[in-house]
Enzyme design. Structure first.
Site, mmCIF file in Angstrom:
data_model
loop_
_atom_site.group_PDB
_atom_site.id
_atom_site.type_symbol
_atom_site.label_atom_id
_atom_site.label_comp_id
_atom_site.label_asym_id
_atom_site.label_seq_id
_atom_site.Cartn_x
_atom_site.Cartn_y
_atom_site.Cartn_z
ATOM 1 N N VAL A 60 -1.762 -7.700 10.234
ATOM 2 C CA VAL A 60 -2.577 -8.866 10.570
ATOM 3 C C VAL A 60 -2.584 -8.969 12.091
ATOM 4 O O VAL A 60 -1.517 -8.968 12.717
ATOM 5 C CB VAL A 60 -2.018 -10.167 9.946
ATOM 6 C CG1 VAL A 60 -2.865 -11.364 10.345
ATOM 7 C CG2 VAL A 60 -1.937 -10.047 8.426
ATOM 8 N N GLU A 92 8.986 -0.939 2.043
ATOM 9 C CA GLU A 92 10.049 -0.916 3.029
ATOM 10 C C GLU A 92 9.656 -1.863 4.141
ATOM 11 O O GLU A 92 8.489 -1.920 4.530
ATOM 12 C CB GLU A 92 10.230 0.488 3.619
ATOM 13 C CG GLU A 92 10.818 1.474 2.655
ATOM 14 C CD GLU A 92 10.058 2.788 2.664
ATOM 15 O OE1 GLU A 92 9.077 2.920 3.409
ATOM 16 O OE2 GLU A 92 10.438 3.680 1.901
ATOM 17 N N TYR A 104 7.464 -11.771 1.950
ATOM 18 C CA TYR A 104 7.721 -11.044 0.705
ATOM 19 C C TYR A 104 8.629 -11.833 -0.238
ATOM 20 O O TYR A 104 8.405 -11.860 -1.448
ATOM 21 C CB TYR A 104 8.297 -9.656 1.007
ATOM 22 C CG TYR A 104 7.341 -8.768 1.770
ATOM 23 C CD1 TYR A 104 6.022 -8.613 1.367
ATOM 24 C CD2 TYR A 104 7.748 -8.098 2.924
ATOM 25 C CE1 TYR A 104 5.135 -7.804 2.071
ATOM 26 C CE2 TYR A 104 6.868 -7.285 3.630
ATOM 27 C CZ TYR A 104 5.571 -7.144 3.196
ATOM 28 O OH TYR A 104 4.695 -6.352 3.898
#
Length: 136
Positions: A60, A92, A104
Site C-alpha cells: 500500500v 511471511e 494480519y
C-alpha cells in the site's frame, strides 16, 4: 495493474525484503496459480497450489495507508483462496513489522513459526520472518 506499476509501488513500500522487479511480477502473473487483487495505490499478490494458499506480497503506497485498503485486500485474498480450493493460507512477515502483524492478527492469522535471519537488508543486517497461518 501492469507489472511495471506493481514494481514501482512495491519499491515505494519495501527495502527489506528487496522490492520485486517488473519482470518478476510479469513472471508471477503469467503463472496460473497466482492472482492479483488491487485497489488504487494498493495491491496483493497471492497464489493457490493444491489446497494451500500463499499471500506473496501486499503493498500500500505510504500516502494511502490507514484507509482500510490492506484489510480489504487481505479479506479478498481469503475469499479468493477459498474459492480456488484452499483450506489453509500462509505468509511471511518481518518480525519487526508491527503494523502488518497487527493487520494480519485482526484478520485471524496466527504465528506458526519463525525463520531466523530470513530477510537481508541492504546494509547487511538480517531479520527474522514470522510464518503466519490462516485456516480457511
Amino acid at each position: 495493474m501492469a507489472p511495471e506499476a506493481l514494481a514501482v509501488l512495491h519499491s515505494a513500500c519495501f527495502t527489506t525484503p528487496r522490492p520485486w522487479s517488473a519482470a518478476e511480477f510479469s513472471e508471477l502473473l503469467a503463472s496460473a496459480p497466482c492472482f492479483l487483487l488491487s485497489e488504487p495505490e494498493a495491491f496483493l499478490l497471492g497464489r493457490v497450489i493444491a489446497d494451500e494458499a500463499e499471500l506473496l506480497t501486499l503493498a500500500v503506497a505510504p500516502g494511502a495507508r490507514r484507509q482500510g485498503k490492506a484489510a480489504r485486500l487481505v479479506t479478498g485474498f481469503a475469499a479468493e483462496a477459498r474459492a480456488r480450493g484452499a483450506s489453509a493460507a500462509f505468509l511471511e512477515v518481518a518480525a519487526s513489522n508491527a503494523p502488518a502483524r497487527a493487520l494480519y492478527a485482526a484478520a485471524g492469522w496466527t504465528e506458526a513459526g519463525r525463520r531466523k535471519r530470513y530477510y537481508h537488508a541492504p546494509d547487511g543486517t538480517t531479520e527474522d520472518a514470522l510464518v503466519l497461518v490462516l485456516t480457511l
